[in-house]
Write an enzyme that holds these catalytic residues in place. Structure first.
Site, PDB file in Angstrom:
ATOM      1  N   THR A 176       0.814  -1.218   0.000  1.00 32.41           N
ATOM      2  CA  THR A 176       0.000   0.000   0.000  1.00 32.41           C
ATOM      3  C   THR A 176       0.849   1.270   0.000  1.00 32.41           C
ATOM      4  OG1 THR A 176      -1.665  -1.206   1.270  1.00 32.41           O
ATOM      5  CG2 THR A 176      -1.903   1.181   1.192  1.00 32.41           C
ATOM      6  N   SER A 229       2.301  -7.515   1.338  1.00 32.34           N
ATOM      7  CA  SER A 229       1.276  -6.797   2.085  1.00 32.34           C
ATOM      8  C   SER A 229      -0.037  -6.791   1.291  1.00 32.34           C
ATOM      9  CB  SER A 229       1.764  -5.383   2.415  1.00 32.34           C
ATOM     10  OG  SER A 229       0.927  -4.770   3.373  1.00 32.34           O
ATOM     11  N   GLN A 230      -0.576  -5.609   0.911  1.00 31.69           N
ATOM     12  CA  GLN A 230      -1.787  -5.613   0.101  1.00 31.69           C
ATOM     13  C   GLN A 230      -1.558  -6.374  -1.200  1.00 31.69           C
ATOM     14  OE1 GLN A 230      -5.103  -2.624  -1.988  1.00 31.69           O
ATOM     15  NE2 GLN A 230      -3.581  -1.735  -0.617  1.00 31.69           N
ATOM     16  N   ASP A 273       4.478  -8.158  13.520  1.00 33.19           N
ATOM     17  CA  ASP A 273       3.893  -7.403  12.408  1.00 33.19           C
ATOM     18  C   ASP A 273       2.476  -6.937  12.774  1.00 33.19           C
ATOM     19  OD1 ASP A 273       2.663  -6.642   9.932  1.00 33.19           O
ATOM     20  OD2 ASP A 273       4.068  -7.906   8.832  1.00 33.19           O
ATOM     21  N   HIS A 299       7.321  -5.400   9.341  1.00 35.39           N
ATOM     22  CA  HIS A 299       6.484  -5.682   8.168  1.00 35.39           C
ATOM     23  C   HIS A 299       7.285  -5.586   6.873  1.00 35.39           C
ATOM     24  CE1 HIS A 299       2.743  -6.032   5.931  1.00 35.39           C
ATOM     25  NE2 HIS A 299       2.977  -4.890   5.305  1.00 35.39           N
TER      26      HIS A 299
END
Length: 227
Positions: free
Chosen positions: A37, A114-115, A192, A204
């Site tokens: 993101t 992540s995303q 995280d 993260h």
């Protein structure tokens, strides 16, 4: 033009040159990467692992998934997180399907951060509209999610120290469909705050540094074992 017997083999070879050249241009391995993101278009933190895979296979190619990678912030266009991950999932399905139609024998690897991991997860395991199916799904030989917010404790492909869940977690007892979960590894540590319930945001960003070699070994094992 007068066609002689001598010219017929030449004409035949010219007629077949187009399709043959197109097939020869397809790589044996193609890697799709998806960023986290608010990171500008490209691979984001996934690039380190994407590049390791490309270097491991001569002629391998790579491609970044084009999607908002946003969570409502102005610097990524303002798209909500839900809208962004839905668009991203659709982009993964389209990119893989289109590539498989062009290069049906190429082995595909998915790497999402992540995303970016969430949209790869959705495309393989469901949860946000369309999923990969048929030949396109079969072309995916390995998938790596790093810091995936869909993480939940107990999944067979989990790697790392997290025993809790991310902020967009799968329900308890979830089973990945339609993909075969044996092609997946999902990395998440307890510190995280996005894929687990920790409080160290810096952790993260460390999955490629910490687990990159392990992930590459997993990918190579699956690629080398598939026909």
């Amino acid at each position: 033009m007068k066609v002689t017997a001598l010219s017929l083999p030449l004409l035949a070879s010219l007629a077949s040159a187009g399709p043959l050249t197109e097939r020869q241009s397809c790589p044996k391995v193609h890697v799709f990467g998806a960023r986290e993101t608010t990171v500008p278009q490209g691979y984001g933190t996934s690039q380190g692992l994407v590049d390791q895979v490309v270097r491991a296979y001569s002629g391998a190619t790579k491609e970044a998934i084009v999607y908002p990678a946003c969570g409502g912030q102005s610097n990524c266009g303002g798209a909500s997180y839900d809208s962004s991950q839905t668009q991203g999932t659709a982009a993964v399905v389209k990119a893989v399907t289109d590539f498989n139609k062009k290069c049906p024998d190429t082995k595909i690897v998915l790497i999402g951060y992540s995303q970016g991991g969430q949209i790869m997860d959705n495309a393989l395991c469901g949860g946000a509209g369309n999923t990969l199916t048929g030949a396109a799904l079969a072309s995916v030989k390995a998938a790596i999610f790093m810091g995936d917010p869909r993480n939940v404790n107990g999944l067979p492909y989990n790697v790392g120290t997290c025993k809790n869940k991310g902020f967009a977690a799968r329900p308890s007892g979830f089973q990945c469909k339609p993909a075969d979960p044996s092609i997946i590894q999902s990395y998440c540590d307890s510190t995280d705050p996005y894929c687990c319930n920790g409080n160290d945001a810096n952790s993260h960003q460390q999955y490629v540094n910490k687990y990159g070699s392990q992930a590459l070994t997993f990918i190579k094992k699956l690629l080398d074992a598939s026909p």
